[in-house]
Design a protein around this motif. Structure first.
Motif, PDB file in Angstrom:
ATOM      1  N   THR A   1      -2.417   4.756   3.141  1.00  0.00           N
ATOM      2  CA  THR A   1      -1.669   4.705   1.887  1.00  0.00           C
ATOM      3  C   THR A   1      -0.427   5.581   2.005  1.00  0.00           C
ATOM      4  O   THR A   1      -0.436   6.604   2.688  1.00  0.00           O
TER       5      THR A   1
ATOM      6  N   GLU B   1      -7.481  11.206  10.576  1.00  0.00           N
ATOM      7  CA  GLU B   1      -6.806  11.737   9.389  1.00  0.00           C
ATOM      8  C   GLU B   1      -5.842  12.856   9.764  1.00  0.00           C
ATOM      9  O   GLU B   1      -4.699  12.904   9.270  1.00  0.00           O
TER      10      GLU B   1
ATOM     11  N   SER C   1      -2.100   8.886   4.453  1.00  0.00           N
ATOM     12  CA  SER C   1      -3.490   9.300   4.343  1.00  0.00           C
ATOM     13  C   SER C   1      -4.398   8.108   4.602  1.00  0.00           C
ATOM     14  O   SER C   1      -4.042   6.967   4.324  1.00  0.00           O
TER      15      SER C   1
ATOM     16  N   PRO D   1      -2.201  -0.386   0.105  1.00  0.00           N
ATOM     17  CA  PRO D   1      -2.535   0.220   1.390  1.00  0.00           C
ATOM     18  C   PRO D   1      -2.290  -0.752   2.550  1.00  0.00           C
ATOM     19  O   PRO D   1      -2.322  -1.970   2.370  1.00  0.00           O
TER      20      PRO D   1
ATOM     21  N   GLY E   1      -9.802   1.285   8.580  1.00  0.00           N
ATOM     22  CA  GLY E   1      -9.549   1.791   7.238  1.00  0.00           C
ATOM     23  C   GLY E   1      -8.216   1.289   6.728  1.00  0.00           C
ATOM     24  O   GLY E   1      -7.766   0.206   7.096  1.00  0.00           O
TER      25      GLY E   1
ATOM     26  N   THR F   1      -7.552   6.075   3.687  1.00  0.00           N
ATOM     27  CA  THR F   1      -8.378   5.892   2.489  1.00  0.00           C
ATOM     28  C   THR F   1      -9.131   4.565   2.570  1.00  0.00           C
ATOM     29  O   THR F   1      -9.319   4.018   3.643  1.00  0.00           O
ATOM     30  N   ALA F   2      -9.522   4.074   1.426  1.00  0.00           N
ATOM     31  CA  ALA F   2     -10.198   2.780   1.296  1.00  0.00           C
ATOM     32  C   ALA F   2     -11.492   2.737   2.113  1.00  0.00           C
ATOM     33  O   ALA F   2     -11.776   1.771   2.802  1.00  0.00           O
ATOM     34  N   HIS F   3     -12.297   3.793   1.999  1.00  0.00           N
ATOM     35  CA  HIS F   3     -13.610   3.848   2.626  1.00  0.00           C
ATOM     36  C   HIS F   3     -13.556   3.496   4.099  1.00  0.00           C
ATOM     37  O   HIS F   3     -14.091   2.473   4.533  1.00  0.00           O
TER      38      HIS F   3
END
Length: 214
Positions: A84, A17, A63, A91, A81, A65-67
């Motif tokens: 986005t 991240e 970023s 995504p 992952g 995201t999406a668990h």
């Protein structure tokens, strides 16, 4: 179910991240802290020349995201992952390969970052065999220095140089160094990484060894 309670898994996810954030903002210091191998050279070269970033989307403000899921062995981690972007509704799948630094506290470094599900065979082999070295990374970083042109452009040897002027007065190099002296040495890597204070800029300009310190 995605169980990421293991500190190693959390560390791998957080590293990816932070690297995405560094790429999106062109923060070469932060990129140098978190990438390794050919990816390190590619990202530093892209940010230094204003070119597009290899392997990752070029739009700012990415970023993870999406668990996202982190699968961790002792020295290698894989993060799956999605990335986005503010300008795209859907995504983009992301896969990252990380290795553990050989220097204590052995933080994670990203060896590969792809927006497809495929990582090159030579990258996978090198990660498993531990062929990414801190010394090679140090040479790459040195070849792309300064990592922060803004920090390098300041004459830190002249205490009278004005760094900022505002209604209540001015901030000089002497002020910045006096403020930095209020922090313990252990905080220097964090101050340099954040780069939001003049003291942090001084550290970026004068202490490149902090790049890989935690």
């Amino acid at each position: 179910m995605n169980w990421n309670t293991d500190p190693r898994r959390v560390g791998a996810l957080y590293t990816v991240e932070l690297l995405l954030e560094a790429i999106s903002t062109g923060n070469r210091w932060s990129i140098a802290r978190r990438a390794t191998g050919p990816l390190l050279g590619q990202l530093l070269a892209a940010d230094g020349s204003g070119g597009s970033h290899p392997h990752v989307l070029g739009t700012p403000r990415l970023s993870l995201t999406a668990h996202p899921l982190a699968v961790v062995d002792d020295d290698v981690a894989v993060v799956l992952g999605a990335v986005t972007e503010r300008t795209r509704p859907d995504p983009t799948p992301l896969v990252a390969v990380l290795i553990r630094s050989t220097v204590d506290p052995r933080h994670w470094l990203v060896a590969a970052l792809e927006t497809t599900a495929e990582i090159a065979e030579d990258t996978r082999r090198a990660a498993v065999l531990g062929e990414y070295t801190e010394s090679a990374d140090a040479a790459t970083i040195a070849a792309h220095s300064p990592l922060d042109p803004e920090a390098a452009a300041i004459d830190w040897d002249d205490p009278t140089v004005v760094l900022r002027a505002h209604a209540n007065g001015t901030v000089t190099v002497a002020d910045a160094l006096a403020h930095l002296a209020e922090f313990d040495r252990s905080a220097w890597p964090w101050l340099a990484d954040e780069g939001v204070t003049f003291g942090g800029l001084y550290l970026r300009a004068r202490h490149p060894e902090l790049v890989r310190e935690r």
